[in-house]
Motif scaffolding. Sequence first.
Motif, PDB file in Angstrom:
ATOM      1  N   GLY A 138       0.826  -1.206   0.000  1.00  0.00           N
ATOM      2  CA  GLY A 138       0.000   0.000   0.000  1.00  0.00           C
ATOM      3  C   GLY A 138       0.859   1.253   0.000  1.00  0.00           C
ATOM      4  O   GLY A 138       0.575   2.222  -0.715  1.00  0.00           O
ATOM      5  N   ALA A 139       1.923   1.236   0.811  1.00  0.00           N
ATOM      6  CA  ALA A 139       2.841   2.375   0.830  1.00  0.00           C
ATOM      7  C   ALA A 139       3.555   2.517  -0.504  1.00  0.00           C
ATOM      8  O   ALA A 139       3.714   3.625  -1.034  1.00  0.00           O
ATOM      9  CB  ALA A 139       3.855   2.220   1.961  1.00  0.00           C
ATOM     10  N   VAL A 140       3.985   1.396  -1.084  1.00  0.00           N
ATOM     11  CA  VAL A 140       4.651   1.416  -2.388  1.00  0.00           C
ATOM     12  C   VAL A 140       3.722   1.987  -3.449  1.00  0.00           C
ATOM     13  O   VAL A 140       4.138   2.777  -4.314  1.00  0.00           O
ATOM     14  CB  VAL A 140       5.101  -0.007  -2.785  1.00  0.00           C
ATOM     15  N   PHE A 214      10.145   6.499   7.932  1.00  0.00           N
ATOM     16  CA  PHE A 214       9.151   5.563   8.459  1.00  0.00           C
ATOM     17  C   PHE A 214       7.798   5.927   7.879  1.00  0.00           C
ATOM     18  O   PHE A 214       7.334   7.065   8.019  1.00  0.00           O
ATOM     19  CB  PHE A 214       9.100   5.635   9.984  1.00  0.00           C
ATOM     20  N   ALA A 215       7.152   4.985   7.172  1.00  0.00           N
ATOM     21  CA  ALA A 215       5.826   5.206   6.602  1.00  0.00           C
ATOM     22  C   ALA A 215       4.778   4.673   7.567  1.00  0.00           C
ATOM     23  O   ALA A 215       4.805   3.490   7.929  1.00  0.00           O
ATOM     24  CB  ALA A 215       5.694   4.511   5.245  1.00  0.00           C
ATOM     25  N   ALA A 216       3.883   5.535   8.001  1.00  0.00           N
ATOM     26  CA  ALA A 216       2.885   5.197   9.019  1.00  0.00           C
ATOM     27  C   ALA A 216       1.521   4.976   8.390  1.00  0.00           C
ATOM     28  O   ALA A 216       1.002   5.849   7.694  1.00  0.00           O
ATOM     29  CB  ALA A 216       2.802   6.304  10.058  1.00  0.00           C
ATOM     30  N   PRO A 235      -1.193  24.116   6.521  1.00  0.00           N
ATOM     31  CA  PRO A 235      -2.284  24.622   5.672  1.00  0.00           C
ATOM     32  C   PRO A 235      -3.011  23.590   4.818  1.00  0.00           C
ATOM     33  O   PRO A 235      -4.083  23.888   4.300  1.00  0.00           O
ATOM     34  CB  PRO A 235      -1.567  25.638   4.776  1.00  0.00           C
ATOM     35  N   LEU A 236      -2.430  22.412   4.655  1.00  0.00           N
ATOM     36  CA  LEU A 236      -3.058  21.408   3.786  1.00  0.00           C
ATOM     37  C   LEU A 236      -3.481  20.214   4.624  1.00  0.00           C
ATOM     38  O   LEU A 236      -2.647  19.409   5.037  1.00  0.00           O
ATOM     39  CB  LEU A 236      -2.073  20.970   2.693  1.00  0.00           C
ATOM     40  N   HIS A 237      -4.770  20.097   4.901  1.00  0.00           N
ATOM     41  CA  HIS A 237      -5.259  18.999   5.734  1.00  0.00           C
ATOM     42  C   HIS A 237      -5.441  17.751   4.867  1.00  0.00           C
ATOM     43  O   HIS A 237      -6.560  17.321   4.556  1.00  0.00           O
ATOM     44  CB  HIS A 237      -6.557  19.400   6.429  1.00  0.00           C
ATOM     45  N   MET A 238      -4.313  17.194   4.485  1.00  0.00           N
ATOM     46  CA  MET A 238      -4.236  16.010   3.641  1.00  0.00           C
ATOM     47  C   MET A 238      -3.228  15.065   4.279  1.00  0.00           C
ATOM     48  O   MET A 238      -2.049  15.391   4.398  1.00  0.00           O
ATOM     49  CB  MET A 238      -3.792  16.402   2.227  1.00  0.00           C
ATOM     50  N   VAL A 239      -3.698  13.893   4.736  1.00  0.00           N
ATOM     51  CA  VAL A 239      -2.816  12.961   5.441  1.00  0.00           C
ATOM     52  C   VAL A 239      -1.849  12.280   4.488  1.00  0.00           C
ATOM     53  O   VAL A 239      -0.670  12.088   4.820  1.00  0.00           O
ATOM     54  CB  VAL A 239      -3.646  11.912   6.216  1.00  0.00           C
ATOM     55  N   GLN A 240      -2.326  11.907   3.299  1.00  0.00           N
ATOM     56  CA  GLN A 240      -1.470  11.182   2.363  1.00  0.00           C
ATOM     57  C   GLN A 240      -0.198  11.968   2.070  1.00  0.00           C
ATOM     58  O   GLN A 240      -0.234  13.116   1.642  1.00  0.00           O
ATOM     59  CB  GLN A 240      -2.230  10.889   1.063  1.00  0.00           C
ATOM     60  N   HIS A 241       0.945  11.342   2.313  1.00  0.00           N
ATOM     61  CA  HIS A 241       2.278  11.897   2.053  1.00  0.00           C
ATOM     62  C   HIS A 241       2.586  13.114   2.928  1.00  0.00           C
ATOM     63  O   HIS A 241       3.360  13.994   2.535  1.00  0.00           O
ATOM     64  CB  HIS A 241       2.453  12.264   0.579  1.00  0.00           C
ATOM     65  N   VAL A 298       8.897  10.790   9.500  1.00  0.00           N
ATOM     66  CA  VAL A 298       7.753   9.902   9.331  1.00  0.00           C
ATOM     67  C   VAL A 298       6.879  10.475   8.227  1.00  0.00           C
ATOM     68  O   VAL A 298       6.622  11.681   8.178  1.00  0.00           O
ATOM     69  CB  VAL A 298       6.952   9.739  10.646  1.00  0.00           C
ATOM     70  N   VAL A 299       6.475   9.609   7.297  1.00  0.00           N
ATOM     71  CA  VAL A 299       5.572  10.003   6.225  1.00  0.00           C
ATOM     72  C   VAL A 299       4.297   9.180   6.374  1.00  0.00           C
ATOM     73  O   VAL A 299       4.348   7.949   6.465  1.00  0.00           O
ATOM     74  CB  VAL A 299       6.214   9.817   4.823  1.00  0.00           C
ATOM     75  N   PHE A 300       3.166   9.862   6.439  1.00  0.00           N
ATOM     76  CA  PHE A 300       1.896   9.180   6.654  1.00  0.00           C
ATOM     77  C   PHE A 300       1.297   8.738   5.317  1.00  0.00           C
ATOM     78  O   PHE A 300       1.319   9.477   4.326  1.00  0.00           O
ATOM     79  CB  PHE A 300       0.909  10.099   7.382  1.00  0.00           C
ATOM     80  N   SER A 301       0.766   7.522   5.311  1.00  0.00           N
ATOM     81  CA  SER A 301       0.160   6.959   4.111  1.00  0.00           C
ATOM     82  C   SER A 301      -1.306   6.645   4.375  1.00  0.00           C
ATOM     83  O   SER A 301      -1.639   5.941   5.329  1.00  0.00           O
ATOM     84  CB  SER A 301       0.890   5.679   3.682  1.00  0.00           C
ATOM     85  N   ALA A 302      -2.184   7.180   3.529  1.00  0.00           N
ATOM     86  CA  ALA A 302      -3.608   6.855   3.627  1.00  0.00           C
ATOM     87  C   ALA A 302      -3.914   5.547   2.919  1.00  0.00           C
ATOM     88  O   ALA A 302      -5.017   5.011   3.042  1.00  0.00           O
ATOM     89  CB  ALA A 302      -4.442   7.988   3.028  1.00  0.00           C
ATOM     90  N   LEU A 303      -2.953   5.047   2.147  1.00  0.00           N
ATOM     91  CA  LEU A 303      -3.120   3.772   1.463  1.00  0.00           C
ATOM     92  C   LEU A 303      -2.446   2.692   2.299  1.00  0.00           C
ATOM     93  O   LEU A 303      -1.316   2.872   2.752  1.00  0.00           O
ATOM     94  CB  LEU A 303      -2.491   3.809   0.068  1.00  0.00           C
ATOM     95  N   GLY A 304      -3.154   1.567   2.490  1.00  0.00           N
ATOM     96  CA  GLY A 304      -2.622   0.515   3.325  1.00  0.00           C
ATOM     97  C   GLY A 304      -2.924  -0.862   2.801  1.00  0.00           C
ATOM     98  O   GLY A 304      -2.783  -1.131   1.595  1.00  0.00           O
ATOM     99  N   VAL A 305      -3.382  -1.741   3.679  1.00  0.00           N
ATOM    100  CA  VAL A 305      -3.586  -3.145   3.332  1.00  0.00           C
ATOM    101  C   VAL A 305      -4.562  -3.300   2.175  1.00  0.00           C
ATOM    102  O   VAL A 305      -4.328  -4.094   1.253  1.00  0.00           O
ATOM    103  CB  VAL A 305      -4.075  -3.932   4.565  1.00  0.00           C
TER     104      VAL A 305
END
Length: 511
Positions: A138-140, A214-216, A235-241, A298-305
């Motif tokens: 998912g992170a990839v 670290f991708a969370a 300013p950007l309420h976007m979790v992805q990346h 740490v980089v947050f990813s909204a894409l996962g399993v």
Amino acid sequence: MNKFWGVDADPTAQGRIKGAKPVAVLDIGSNSVRLVVYERHARALTPLYNEKSACALGRGVGQTGRLADANVAQALDAIRRFALVCRMMRVGKVFVLATSAVRDAANRQDFVGAVEAIMGSKVQVLTGEQEAHYAALGAVAGILGFSGIVGDLGGGSLELSCISNGADTDGRSFELGVIRLQDDSGGSAERAAAMVRERLAASPLEPMSKGASFAAIGGTWRSLAKIHQVVTKYPLHMVQHYVVPAADMIAFCSEIVATGSLKSYPGSVHASSSRRELVPFGAAVMAEVLKAGQFKDVVFSALGVREGYLYGMLDAREQAIDPLIQGAEELSVLRSRSPAHAGDLIGFTSQFLEATGIAETDEQTRLRMVACLLSDIGWRAHPDYRGAQSVDSIAYGSLSGIDHPARTFLAQTIAIRYDGLKSKTAAALVNLGTEALTERARLLGALFRVAYPMTAAMPGILPRIRFEAEGTGVTLVLPADLTFLNGEHLQNRFDTLAGVAGYKSATIAVA
């Protein structure tokens, strides 16, 4: 087929890619049961429907070894509703995945059998290693070129995988899920942090991760990221990346752990009510993982399993497709007056750069192509709001394979395309990018403002027009049969473009 005012309307396909067959993933986790229906199974996944039910199936499993009857009943009710949604949306294939709570429960077969009867699909109970693998994929899938460690935090477990060159290795599962920690620690986030330190001590985390990213992944960590954005006035309420230096995140998480509760914590309302009491335990895991691994950020990813599972089913050719370009192409098809015009615009802007000797990296070429594809998606809006609506669609949309500075670049480019160089539409996002990105956005936006008055967003005109540059002057060359395009409006816009590009004079000529 229904008729509304003489227009044919298929209520299951409005605004969708022609011929797309929806695909769904039902994810049965330890904290929530979630159904996501995607428009089609492709490299760029566009959610059509996304709903979760907080059933807390993992509650008490560590102590009793069983799924609680009340939680099972709640989960099955939610799954019955999700099955109805799949039927109504004419989903072609439903993949049902179950994770930590189900695989650890002694009564899992009864629950799995009930789910299969409702959904008409086989339930895949993932092992810890499989869960780690699909989270890594998912992170990839969403963070192109990511290299480092991926962590997927659920209600019952934490999965860690190492990613290098687009492949994952060393997938491991730890009994460090937020519900399990809350139960095992007696509700103390500080005690939970000590338990995390102890359980991670035997892991090979530090040798693999020192100085890496670290991708969370996981809903509790997404809530943590949202709160951090509010507290820091991001300013950007976007979790992805969303990227945060590890030291900053450790300090933030340590403060939440010490507080022990989000009840009075700033920004807590931005965490979903079902996860709010779990965030301190997610913060405990985050802080201890970052410290143990000595990560740089740490980089947050909204894409996962879910997304990783679907990505893993694609063949190598499809996996190699750029999800950002594919997603932009889909938006162009759905929202532009003429998608073919975007192709003309790509060639038009490329020829200008070649004629003026303006260099372009591979990433700049990629983003220019995407900007061209998205340049006409706001045409249905009122003229005063086309820029703002387009910026919102780009900055807050579901495009993947793009970081926040690149989102800022695209938003600035389209804002200028609609509102001119003085546009303030994307001003709040400017600081997320660099000065070089802003200058490139000004150039490309000004180019778009030259192109559109000549074409009315229709194809066939731009390939017949070329630029020539010599000394301090640049020339736009029209074919003889299009001489009438020359006028004050076009000249003014060309003058502006020339100035942005560093030229002192702009001439419109006829070949």
